[in-house]
Design an enzyme around this catalytic site. Structure first.
Site, PDB file in Angstrom:
ATOM      1  N   LYS A  12       0.864  -1.172   0.000  1.00 35.63           N
ATOM      2  CA  LYS A  12       0.000   0.000   0.000  1.00 35.63           C
ATOM      3  C   LYS A  12       0.908   1.232   0.000  1.00 35.63           C
ATOM      4  CE  LYS A  12      -1.506   2.816   2.946  1.00 35.63           C
ATOM      5  NZ  LYS A  12      -1.437   4.034   2.126  1.00 35.63           N
ATOM      6  N   GLU A  61      10.479   1.316   9.790  1.00 34.55           N
ATOM      7  CA  GLU A  61      11.488   2.316   9.400  1.00 34.55           C
ATOM      8  C   GLU A  61      10.836   3.667   9.597  1.00 34.55           C
ATOM      9  OE1 GLU A  61      14.615   1.941   8.410  1.00 34.55           O
ATOM     10  OE2 GLU A  61      14.572  -0.242   8.444  1.00 34.55           O
ATOM     11  N   CYS A 119      14.184  11.307   5.363  1.00 31.99           N
ATOM     12  CA  CYS A 119      14.226  10.793   6.740  1.00 31.99           C
ATOM     13  C   CYS A 119      15.574  11.060   7.385  1.00 31.99           C
ATOM     14  CB  CYS A 119      13.924   9.298   6.746  1.00 31.99           C
ATOM     15  SG  CYS A 119      15.036   8.332   5.694  1.00 31.99           S
ATOM     16  N   GLU A 150      10.780  16.032  14.221  1.00 31.57           N
ATOM     17  CA  GLU A 150      11.153  15.957  12.804  1.00 31.57           C
ATOM     18  C   GLU A 150      10.278  16.948  12.033  1.00 31.57           C
ATOM     19  OE1 GLU A 150       9.817  12.427  10.684  1.00 31.57           O
ATOM     20  OE2 GLU A 150      11.765  12.269   9.722  1.00 31.57           O
TER      21      GLU A 150
HETATM   22  N1  LIG Z   1      13.517   5.343   8.091  1.00 26.94           N
HETATM   23  C1  LIG Z   1      13.386   5.441   6.778  1.00 26.94           C
HETATM   24  O1  LIG Z   1      14.090   4.799   6.018  1.00 26.94           O
HETATM   25  C2  LIG Z   1      12.349   6.363   6.196  1.00 26.94           C
HETATM   26  C3  LIG Z   1      12.318   6.552   4.814  1.00 26.94           C
HETATM   27  C4  LIG Z   1      11.380   7.422   4.268  1.00 26.94           C
HETATM   28  C5  LIG Z   1      10.503   8.094   5.097  1.00 26.94           C
HETATM   29  N2  LIG Z   1      10.565   7.892   6.436  1.00 26.94           N
HETATM   30  C6  LIG Z   1       9.671   8.645   7.325  1.00 26.94           C
HETATM   31  O2  LIG Z   1       8.369   8.750   6.756  1.00 26.94           O
HETATM   32  C7  LIG Z   1       7.723   9.925   7.253  1.00 26.94           C
HETATM   33  C8  LIG Z   1       7.096  10.696   6.119  1.00 26.94           C
HETATM   34  O3  LIG Z   1       6.212   9.923   5.412  1.00 26.94           O
HETATM   35  P1  LIG Z   1       4.636  10.006   5.582  1.00 26.94           P
HETATM   36  O4  LIG Z   1       4.241  11.382   5.968  1.00 26.94           O
HETATM   37  O5  LIG Z   1       4.053   9.375   4.386  1.00 26.94           O
HETATM   38  O6  LIG Z   1       4.408   9.086   6.845  1.00 26.94           O
HETATM   39  P2  LIG Z   1       3.023   8.580   7.433  1.00 26.94           P
HETATM   40  O7  LIG Z   1       3.363   7.830   8.670  1.00 26.94           O
HETATM   41  O8  LIG Z   1       2.020   9.652   7.498  1.00 26.94           O
HETATM   42  O9  LIG Z   1       2.492   7.563   6.314  1.00 26.94           O
HETATM   43  C9  LIG Z   1       3.304   6.480   5.902  1.00 26.94           C
HETATM   44  C10 LIG Z   1       2.390   5.394   5.364  1.00 26.94           C
HETATM   45  O10 LIG Z   1       1.629   4.866   6.447  1.00 26.94           O
HETATM   46  C11 LIG Z   1       0.264   4.811   6.093  1.00 26.94           C
HETATM   47  N3  LIG Z   1      -0.507   4.867   7.333  1.00 26.94           N
HETATM   48  C12 LIG Z   1      -0.881   5.952   8.027  1.00 26.94           C
HETATM   49  N4  LIG Z   1      -1.582   5.571   9.126  1.00 26.94           N
HETATM   50  C13 LIG Z   1      -1.611   4.229   9.129  1.00 26.94           C
HETATM   51  C14 LIG Z   1      -2.164   3.254  10.004  1.00 26.94           C
HETATM   52  N5  LIG Z   1      -2.853   3.576  11.098  1.00 26.94           N
HETATM   53  N6  LIG Z   1      -2.009   1.945   9.704  1.00 26.94           N
HETATM   54  C15 LIG Z   1      -1.293   1.585   8.605  1.00 26.94           C
HETATM   55  N7  LIG Z   1      -0.772   2.465   7.724  1.00 26.94           N
HETATM   56  C16 LIG Z   1      -0.921   3.774   7.993  1.00 26.94           C
HETATM   57  C17 LIG Z   1       0.097   5.974   5.145  1.00 26.94           C
HETATM   58  O11 LIG Z   1      -1.062   5.834   4.372  1.00 26.94           O
HETATM   59  C18 LIG Z   1       1.384   5.865   4.327  1.00 26.94           C
HETATM   60  O12 LIG Z   1       1.269   4.903   3.325  1.00 26.94           O
HETATM   61  C19 LIG Z   1       8.807  10.709   7.946  1.00 26.94           C
HETATM   62  O13 LIG Z   1       8.689  10.553   9.337  1.00 26.94           O
HETATM   63  C20 LIG Z   1      10.087  10.058   7.437  1.00 26.94           C
HETATM   64  O14 LIG Z   1      11.195  10.219   8.285  1.00 26.94           O
HETATM   65  C21 LIG Z   1      11.454   7.040   7.005  1.00 26.94           C
HETATM   66  C1  LIG Z   2      16.141   6.211   3.089  1.00 27.78           C
HETATM   67  N1  LIG Z   2      16.236   7.409   2.214  1.00 27.78           N
HETATM   68  C2  LIG Z   2      17.388   8.195   2.646  1.00 27.78           C
HETATM   69  C3  LIG Z   2      16.443   6.978   0.848  1.00 27.78           C
HETATM   70  C4  LIG Z   2      15.020   8.170   2.203  1.00 27.78           C
HETATM   71  C5  LIG Z   2      14.561   8.689   3.460  1.00 27.78           C
HETATM   72  O1  LIG Z   2      13.620   9.461   3.497  1.00 27.78           O
END
Ligand SMILES: NC(=O)c1ccc[n+]([C@@H]2O[C@H](COP(=O)([O-])OP(=O)(O)OC[C@H]3O[C@@H](n4cnc5c(N)ncnc54)[C@H](O)[C@@H]3O)[C@@H](O)[C@H]2O)c1
Ligand SMILES: C[N+](C)(C)CC=O
Length: 502
Positions: free
Chosen positions: A179, A254, A293, A396
């Site tokens: 998803k 993650e 991230c 963040e």
């Molecule tokens: N650690 C890593 O490698 C990494 C990489 C990329 C992004 N991120 C993190 O992602 C975040 C930004 O992305 P975002 O705003 O899309 O995050 P988000 O948590 O809002 O959404 C991420 C995903 O989770 C889904 N989601 C939301 N609520 C849910 C629930 N209750 N149950 C299951 N799925 C649910 C969303 O629809 C989406 O697909 C930042 O915090 C960033 O640091 C981390």
């Molecule tokens: C994991 N990375 C660095 C590719 C994307 C993070 O948001």
């Protein structure tokens, strides 16, 4: 296939069971880019059932397909990704707002992930023989696929984050339901098309486009899901992870980061060193408008070099060319959504209220020929004089905000860099190798760069300490997330044990 048939279940593209749709907006002008299916719990259930059937014995028998064939499929996918490189980079740029060049880099990184996991499974031995202490026993630990994997991905690197799950999951012989973020689902839909084109059997790869609740939540709760792998924010990740753990599923999370970029004055002793450290501080904080991230959003700099460094940083940040990611010469795109724009504005306002000094940015830029007035643009912002109690330091922000904190001793630098509930990534800049390595060893983050920022390698594990997550992606551990270990103990000379006398 109509444009809104973006759900793929058991080899068939279709619309949502309810017929609902969602408009995907171009963040550069807020106009509709595409209309996709808005899946619901019913679609999630159908996708999990298809993945379950495909795992348990469906057509194609993916879990029992020889490793060489699985690896060959991954390589075909890599070739198809390169064939479609420009098309996918454009999709990713228009959907997320990132520049076309950033989109191309993503496609190359995704390709490398597929190739890496193909090579990794091909180069493995079939199992690990264990010395059981008897010549009459053959004891071996083998790996088997986990089963049905549910994958949830965020909006900032949609295709890349999907590939870090899909490639190892397929290499290991799993089936899955993915998803993507409801904000940026388009490149993941394209990836599923490439998997089909590469010859993946029906039911192995399923996608449900839709919102976190209900689709992601249903996947977390579904009893037929064996592994729940989530990339996204701390709040939704821990909530979804808790739902998955309640069903005793394996989980991989993650999550976010609040990443320190620690600069010692000795790294700036020469003009070249100074220029590199400033340039990389810009790269750390403002690549993809800070929506990374691992963004180096906290500059932690030695007091003696702070004034010169921050002045140069602000001068260069002001020159960053903001605009539509597909426009020629643009260096930074818009934020992904109105919501993200407002969130960033609120962080800047709260920092200023708490005493930070604005060195540049702190506003929406004027519209221009590459910056429509309706786009979600925000100027790269440098906030000086920040301290640990500020919200902008603790949370963040996920936007183009660089905060500045200072230190005078090495211990102080380490303490500041570790003063976060996250622990995803960080960097140390020093001309003194011993010091750089000493500090790197003390930092509680999953990736540390010394005299660099942002590179990651498919062969090196990625993930976080603290609240940045559970588990690792990439590297051998990134494959192990998608496998169970099984110990097979074979007695070659069975005989009674006479534990019971009767
Ligand atoms: N650690 C890593 O490698 C990494 C990489 C990329 C992004 N991120 C993190 O992602 C975040 C930004 O992305 P975002 O705003 O899309 O995050 P988000 O948590 O809002 O959404 C991420 C995903 O989770 C889904 N989601 C939301 N609520 C849910 C629930 N209750 N149950 C299951 N799925 C649910 C969303 O629809 C989406 O697909 C930042 O915090 C960033 O640091 C981390
Ligand atoms: C994991 N990375 C660095 C590719 C994307 C993070 O948001």
């Amino acid at each position: 296939m109509s444009a809104s048939e973006t759900i793929h279940v058991d080899g068939v593209w279709r619309a949502a069971a309810t017929g609902a749709t969602r408009e995907i907006l171009d963040p550069a002008d807020a106009k509709t880019l595409e209309v996709v299916a808005e899946g619901g719990a019913e679609d999630a259930d159908a996708a999990v059932e298809a993945a379950r059937r495909a795992f348990d014995g469906g057509a194609g028998q993916w879990p029992r397909t020889p490793v060489a064939e699985r690896a060959a499929l991954l390589r075909r996918v890599a070739d198809l990704l390169q064939r479609d490189r420009e098309e996918i980079a454009l999709i990713e740029s228009r959907d997320t707002g990132k520049t076309l060049e950033e989109g191309r880099v993503d496609v190359d990184d995704v390709t490398n992930a597929f190739r890496y996991f193909a090579d990794l499974v091909m180069n493995e031995s079939g199992g690990r023989v264990v010395d059981a202490g008897s010549p009459d026993v053959h004891s071996v630990v083998v790996h088997e696929p986990v089963g049905v994997c549910a994958m949830i991905t965020p909006w900032n690197y949609p295709l890349l984050q999907a590939s870090w799950k899909v490639a190892p999951a397929l290499a290991a012989g799993n089936t899955f339901v993915i998803k993507p973020s409801e904000v940026t689902p388009l490149s993941t839909v394209h990836l599923i098309k490439l998997l089909v084109e590469a010859g993946l059997p029906a039911g192995v790869a399923n996608i449900v486009t839709g919102a976190g609740v209900p689709v992601g939540q249903r996947l977390a709760e579904h009893p037929d899901v064996d592994l729940f792998s989530f990339t996204g924010g701390l709040v939704s990740g821990t909530k979804a992870g808790a739902a998955a753990v309640a069903g005793a599923k394996k989980i991989a999370l993650e999550l976010g980061g609040k990443n320190p970029n620690v600069v010692f004055a000795d790294s700036c002793a020469t003009d070249e060193g100074f220029d590199t450290a400033v340039d990389q501080a810009l790269n750390a904080a403002f690549a993809h408008s800070g929506q990374v991230c691992s963004a180096g959003a906290r500059l932690i700099i030695e007091e003696s070099v702070r004034d010169r460094f921050v002045a140069e940083l602000a001068r260069r940040a002001e020159k960053i060319k903001l605009g539509r990611g597909t426009a020629e010469g643009v260096e930074c795109g818009p934020l992904v959504s109105q919501q993200q724009l407002e969130k960033v504005e609120a962080y800047v306002a709260s920092a200023l209220q708490e005493g930070a000094q604005l060195r540049c940015g702190g506003r929406r830029p004027e519209p221009s020929d590459v910056r429509p007035a309706t786009g979600y643009f925000y100027s790269p912002t440098v906030l000086d004089g920040c301290h640990r109690d500020m919200k902008v330091i603790r949370e963040e922000t996920f936007g183009p905000i660089l905060t500045v904190e200072t230190f005078t001793t090495e211990d102080e630098a380490v303490a500041l860099a570790n003063d976060t509930e996250y622990g995803l990534a960080g960097a140390v800049w020093s001309a003194d190798t011993a010091r750089a390595r000493r500090v790197a060893a003390r930092l509680r983050h999953g990736t540390i760069w010394i005299n660099d920022y942002h590179p990651y390698l498919p062969q090196a594990e990625w993930g976080g300490f603290g609240k940045s997550g559970i588990g690792r992606e990439l590297g051998p551990a990134g494959l192990d997330e998608y496998r169970e270990s099984k110990h097979v103990y074979e007695n070659l000379r069975p005989e009674p044990v006479r534990w019971f006398a009767g």
